[in-house]
Structure formats: C-alpha cells, structure tokens
Scaffold this motif. Structure first.
Motif, PDB file in Angstrom:
ATOM      1  N   THR A  33       0.853  -1.173   0.000  1.00  0.00           N
ATOM      2  CA  THR A  33       0.000   0.000   0.000  1.00  0.00           C
ATOM      3  C   THR A  33       0.894   1.230   0.000  1.00  0.00           C
ATOM      4  O   THR A  33       1.623   1.469   0.954  1.00  0.00           O
ATOM      5  N   GLY A  34       0.845   1.993  -1.083  1.00  0.00           N
ATOM      6  CA  GLY A  34       1.718   3.147  -1.231  1.00  0.00           C
ATOM      7  C   GLY A  34       2.675   2.964  -2.391  1.00  0.00           C
ATOM      8  O   GLY A  34       2.792   1.882  -2.976  1.00  0.00           O
ATOM      9  N   ALA A  35       3.366   4.034  -2.761  1.00  0.00           N
ATOM     10  CA  ALA A  35       4.264   4.014  -3.911  1.00  0.00           C
ATOM     11  C   ALA A  35       5.586   3.330  -3.580  1.00  0.00           C
ATOM     12  O   ALA A  35       6.034   3.314  -2.427  1.00  0.00           O
ATOM     13  N   LEU A  36       6.208   2.754  -4.616  1.00  0.00           N
ATOM     14  CA  LEU A  36       7.554   2.198  -4.509  1.00  0.00           C
ATOM     15  C   LEU A  36       8.485   3.096  -5.300  1.00  0.00           C
ATOM     16  O   LEU A  36       8.416   3.145  -6.531  1.00  0.00           O
ATOM     17  N   ALA A  66      -1.842   2.060  -4.876  1.00  0.00           N
ATOM     18  CA  ALA A  66      -1.134   3.335  -4.738  1.00  0.00           C
ATOM     19  C   ALA A  66      -2.003   4.479  -5.219  1.00  0.00           C
ATOM     20  O   ALA A  66      -2.892   4.315  -6.057  1.00  0.00           O
ATOM     21  N   GLU A  67      -1.715   5.672  -4.686  1.00  0.00           N
ATOM     22  CA  GLU A  67      -2.377   6.890  -5.149  1.00  0.00           C
ATOM     23  C   GLU A  67      -1.390   8.032  -5.082  1.00  0.00           C
ATOM     24  O   GLU A  67      -0.190   7.828  -4.896  1.00  0.00           O
ATOM     25  N   ASN A  68      -1.904   9.248  -5.268  1.00  0.00           N
ATOM     26  CA  ASN A  68      -1.089  10.448  -5.335  1.00  0.00           C
ATOM     27  C   ASN A  68      -0.342  10.523  -6.656  1.00  0.00           C
ATOM     28  O   ASN A  68      -0.954  10.440  -7.709  1.00  0.00           O
ATOM     29  N   GLU A  69       1.001  10.617  -6.658  1.00  0.00           N
ATOM     30  CA  GLU A  69       1.720  10.969  -7.879  1.00  0.00           C
ATOM     31  C   GLU A  69       2.042   9.778  -8.766  1.00  0.00           C
ATOM     32  O   GLU A  69       1.811   9.807  -9.973  1.00  0.00           O
ATOM     33  N   ASP A  96      -2.213  16.889 -13.604  1.00  0.00           N
ATOM     34  CA  ASP A  96      -1.361  16.841 -14.793  1.00  0.00           C
ATOM     35  C   ASP A  96      -0.076  16.055 -14.599  1.00  0.00           C
ATOM     36  O   ASP A  96       0.958  16.376 -15.197  1.00  0.00           O
ATOM     37  N   THR A  97      -0.082  15.049 -13.773  1.00  0.00           N
ATOM     38  CA  THR A  97       1.088  14.188 -13.630  1.00  0.00           C
ATOM     39  C   THR A  97       0.651  12.887 -12.996  1.00  0.00           C
ATOM     40  O   THR A  97      -0.427  12.787 -12.420  1.00  0.00           O
ATOM     41  N   GLY A  98       1.488  11.862 -13.113  1.00  0.00           N
ATOM     42  CA  GLY A  98       1.204  10.606 -12.429  1.00  0.00           C
ATOM     43  C   GLY A  98       1.043   9.432 -13.351  1.00  0.00           C
ATOM     44  O   GLY A  98       0.412   9.524 -14.394  1.00  0.00           O
ATOM     45  N   ALA A  99       1.637   8.313 -12.963  1.00  0.00           N
ATOM     46  CA  ALA A  99       1.525   7.071 -13.724  1.00  0.00           C
ATOM     47  C   ALA A  99       1.630   5.896 -12.776  1.00  0.00           C
ATOM     48  O   ALA A  99       2.269   5.988 -11.718  1.00  0.00           O
ATOM     49  N   ALA A 100       1.033   4.787 -13.158  1.00  0.00           N
ATOM     50  CA  ALA A 100       1.184   3.579 -12.360  1.00  0.00           C
ATOM     51  C   ALA A 100       2.647   3.167 -12.305  1.00  0.00           C
ATOM     52  O   ALA A 100       3.148   2.736 -11.262  1.00  0.00           O
TER      53      ALA A 100
END
Length: 464
Positions: A33-36, A66-69, A96-100
């Motif tokens: 849970t969260g970005a790597l 994940a979420e946010n950026e 205007d930004t963000g990708a899996a």
C-alpha cells in the motif's frame, strides 16, 4: 506460506518513521500500500513480492495499491522482470502528472509473467526509450493525460509480447515524435475518446497481430507506416466526425506478406487545420503479396501479387494484381465487383470458398484448386478448375474429366473419349457428343443444366 502486507507511515504513524513499511501476515499474495520509489538510494523499499538489485526490479505475484503521484518510480536504465500475476491499482490525485509506473529515463520490461494495471491517469510513462520484451499486460486507464496510457518521447519497442489496452479518455499509445516498433507480438487497443496509437514512425513485423479501435478519432496516427508478415486491422467508429481509421497524412511505405484493413463507418475524412483536400487519399508506396482493404480513394505506387479491396458507397471493387492466393474464404456481395486484371491470377486453395453474388470482370485467370470451391450467381470467364472442387451447386469428385460453365456455354475437358450429354431441367437432351480433349457446348439458354460425362453427373448454372 503466509505473505506479508506492507503499510506506509500514513497508516502506521505511531510505529514507524516517515517512509517506513509495516509488515503483517496474510494468506493472500504480497500487497503493497503506497508508492515504490527506487530513485532514492538512501531509502530503497524492500519487501515480499519484489526485489531490487542492479537497477532491476523483479515482481512476483505482487499487488500494489497506490495513489497520489505515481505507483512505481524507477531510475534511468531500469528493468522490470515480470513473474507470476502482478497488479497495480493506481488512483491519480495530482494534477497533470502521475503514472502507475514512471521511469525517469529509459525503461525496459522482460519476463514471462502478467502485469495488470488499473489507472485513473497514465499506465506506463518513460522519459526515455521504452522496451517491452515478453510477458502479458492487461491495462485499463480512465483519465485523460497530456500524453497517453503508454508513453515515451522517443521509442516504444514491443517484442514477443501481448498487450490488451482499454483507454477510456486517453490515447492508447503516445510516442509523438518517436517510433513504435511491434515485432512478433499481439496488440489490442480500444480507445474510446482518442487515438489508438500516435507516433512519428511505425513498423509492424514478424507475425504480429495488431487491432486498433477508436470511438472518436483515428485508430492509428503515424507519419509513416511499414508492415511485413503481419495482420493489422484498424476501425474508426466515430460517426458523425468522419475521421478515418488511418490518419490520411500518413505514408504507408510498404506492406509485404500481410493483411491490412483500414475500416470504419464513414467514407470521408475530417481535415485538420492546414490540411489539403488530397489528405483524404490513403497513400501507399508499395504493396506486395498482401491483402489491402480500405475506403476510397486508395493510391498505390507499386502493387504486386496482391488483393486490393476499395470500399465506396457507389461501387466497392475487389482487384487482383499479379498472382494472389486467398488466405480465407470471401464473398463478393451484391453491388460489388471482382476484377482480375490482365495477366493476373486469383487462386482459391483447398478448403476455401469464393462466393460471387456481385459482378466479375476476369481478364486474367481464376484458378479453383482441388478442394477449393466457387459459388457464383453469374458466369465468370477464364476459370481453371482442378479436380475435387465445388462448381455451381455440385461437387466434382476427384477425376480426370473437368466440367465447368462460362458465359453462355459449358466446357468439358476429357483426356479419354467420353460420352457427354447436356440435359435441361425439363429432361430434354439439348446437346451431346463424344468428347476427347476439350469441347465447348455453346448456344445454350440461360438456366440450370445437368451434365452427364461418362459416369459423372454435374449440375451447372449457365448465364449470359
């Protein structure tokens, strides 16, 4: 063995410093849970379901929420190795930004696993070359970005892979000033509101199968396109906008040993600002040993051993150039025309059927091979018939005697002396002869006849 869940500081503030991971046990696959983020050497994430070493991220049955950026952030030159079944669910909350998956430079995928991406913005964004070598991707994006669901500024190379992409509001693939290379791969893109692929140059080769759909604009928007040994089908479902499935300023440099279909609802093409009227022409420099199908007008500089189907509300034409063997059964429907040009040969191989309910102009040769079939509502001149094929409504079994109809006549070829009778449907014998070699029975009225040649009995239709 039980897996572990890793939870970010936001959920474990009382236990961990910011950026830390909590581990709890579960019987499910590994979940993060969260970005790597692997771009910060002093705070690299670790855990079950993934490993990171030597700029290589190995994913094995991992589920990322994940979420946010971004979901995963990787340094320049990184490689992702896929094993097992992996899923990234990414909820975009930044503007205007963000990708899996975000690569800050070049990025590569290898392995034989599966990657499932559900993203509310971009799926894969590489700031440099993006190379996908092996594995399977199932992708759905729901948001509209300034780029596309899969994007690179320079190169997208897809080799020995399968990608199924559903882009609800975005372009499927966006490599605006670069090149898309598809080799020995299967690519299915469904773009509801935008283009399927946007790029500068595109090559499709080596038994690739590409299906592109757009519900609003062009399915494929390259500047140049080359296809070899592959199957490509485009469809623009965009009434009333009239965008064609292939961008009409595109130059098709070559189609070789392939099937290419550019289909849709309209027979017009919407012009963009600054484009000229001749932009509506589908232009091809070279077509060889291929099936080409699209809306008129089609201009081909050089065409050899190919079948060109030009769709028009006035008259759809099916033109044979050189020597061409059908890859599948086809029907020439009412209102269509089959044209076999001078010195051209259309071959119907064993197991396939040519059905003609339109008109036929044969200045060359129509060759029905043994086991092939011809069903025609009108007569066609210049037919060569091998043994054991359908002609009219009956099968001629394997034999040396050949029997077929042409305009206003019946032709019998018998290598041995054979008694032949032409019998009308009323039972009257309208012609008879002992045939050795080839003989034409002419002056026959239009209608159906029974032909008795020795022990063979065939029913044929004669038309004028």
């Amino acid at each position: 063995m039980k897996k572990k869940i890793f939870t970010s500081m936001m959920m474990m503030a009382c236990l961990l410093p910011i950026g830390g991971w909590a581990e709890v046990e579960t019987d499910s696959v590994a979940v993060v849970t969260g970005a790597l983020d692997f771009t910060k050497a002093d705070s690299l994430p670790t855990g079950e379901g993934f490993t990171w070493a030597n700029d290589t991220l190995k994913l094995s049955d991992l589920n990322i929420e994940a979420e946010n950026e971004n979901g995963i952030v990787l340094p320049d030159g990184a490689t992702i190795v896929l094993s097992g079944n992996n899923t990234i669910n990414f909820k975009h909350t930044m503007q205007d930004t963000g990708a899996a998956i975000k690569g800050i430079g070049s990025l590569a995928f290898t392995g034989d696993g599966t990657l499932n991406i559900n993203s509310s913005y971009e799926a894969i964004n590489a700031a440099g070359d993006l190379k996908i070598n092996g594995g399977k991707m199932e992708i759905e994006t729901t948001g509209e970005s300034s780029d596309g669901s899969i994007t690179s500024p320079t190169l997208l190379s897809i080799n020995n892979s399968e990608i199924n992409l559903n882009a609800i509001e975005d372009d499927g693939i966006f490599v605006y000033s670069g090149t898309v290379e598809i080799n020995k791969s299967t690519l299915n893109i469904h773009a509801t509101e935008e283009e399927g692929i946007v790029c500068n140059n595109a090559t499709i080769s080596n038994d690739s199968h590409v299906y592109l759909y757009s519900g609003a604009k062009e399915a494929f928007e390259p500047s140049t396109l080359s296809i070899s040994d592959s199957y490509v089908e485009l469809f623009a479902d965009n009434e009333p906008y009239k965008y064609q499935s292939l961008y009409r300023n595109a130059i098709v440099t070559g189609i070789t040993n392939s099937t290419f279909k550019a289909l849709g609802h309209g027979n017009e093409s919407a012009l963009r600002e600054g484009e000229q009227a001749d932009s509506t022409v589908l232009k091809m420099q070279s077509v060889s040993n291929s099936w080409v199908e699209g809306y008129a007008p089609i201009e081909i500089e050089t065409v050899n051993n190919s079948f060109v189907r030009t769709i028009s509300p006035e008259a759809t034409t099916n033109a044979v150039h050189g020597e061409y063997t059908l890859p599948a059964s086809i029907e020439i429907t009412e209102g269509e025309e089959l044209i076999i040009s001078e010195n051209a040969t259309l071959t119907v191989p064993s197991g396939l059927t040519l059905t003609n309910n339109g008109t036929a102009t044969n200045e060359g040769t129509l060759h029905i091979k043994a086991g092939g079939a011809l069903e025609s509502s009108t007569s066609i001149d210049g037919i060569i018939i091998d043994d054991n094929q359908m002609v009219g409504t009956e099968t001629i079994e394997a034999q040396s005697t050949r029997i077929y109809s042409a305009e206003g006549k019946i032709i019998v070829i018998a290598p041995q002396p054979t008694d032949v009778q032409i019998i009308s449907m009323t039972g009257a014998v309208v012609a008879s002869a002992n045939v050795s070699g080839q003989q034409e029975f002419t002056n026959l009225a239009s209608g159906v006849y029974i032909v008795r040649a020795g022990e063979e009995i065939v029913k044929l239709n004669v038309a004028h």
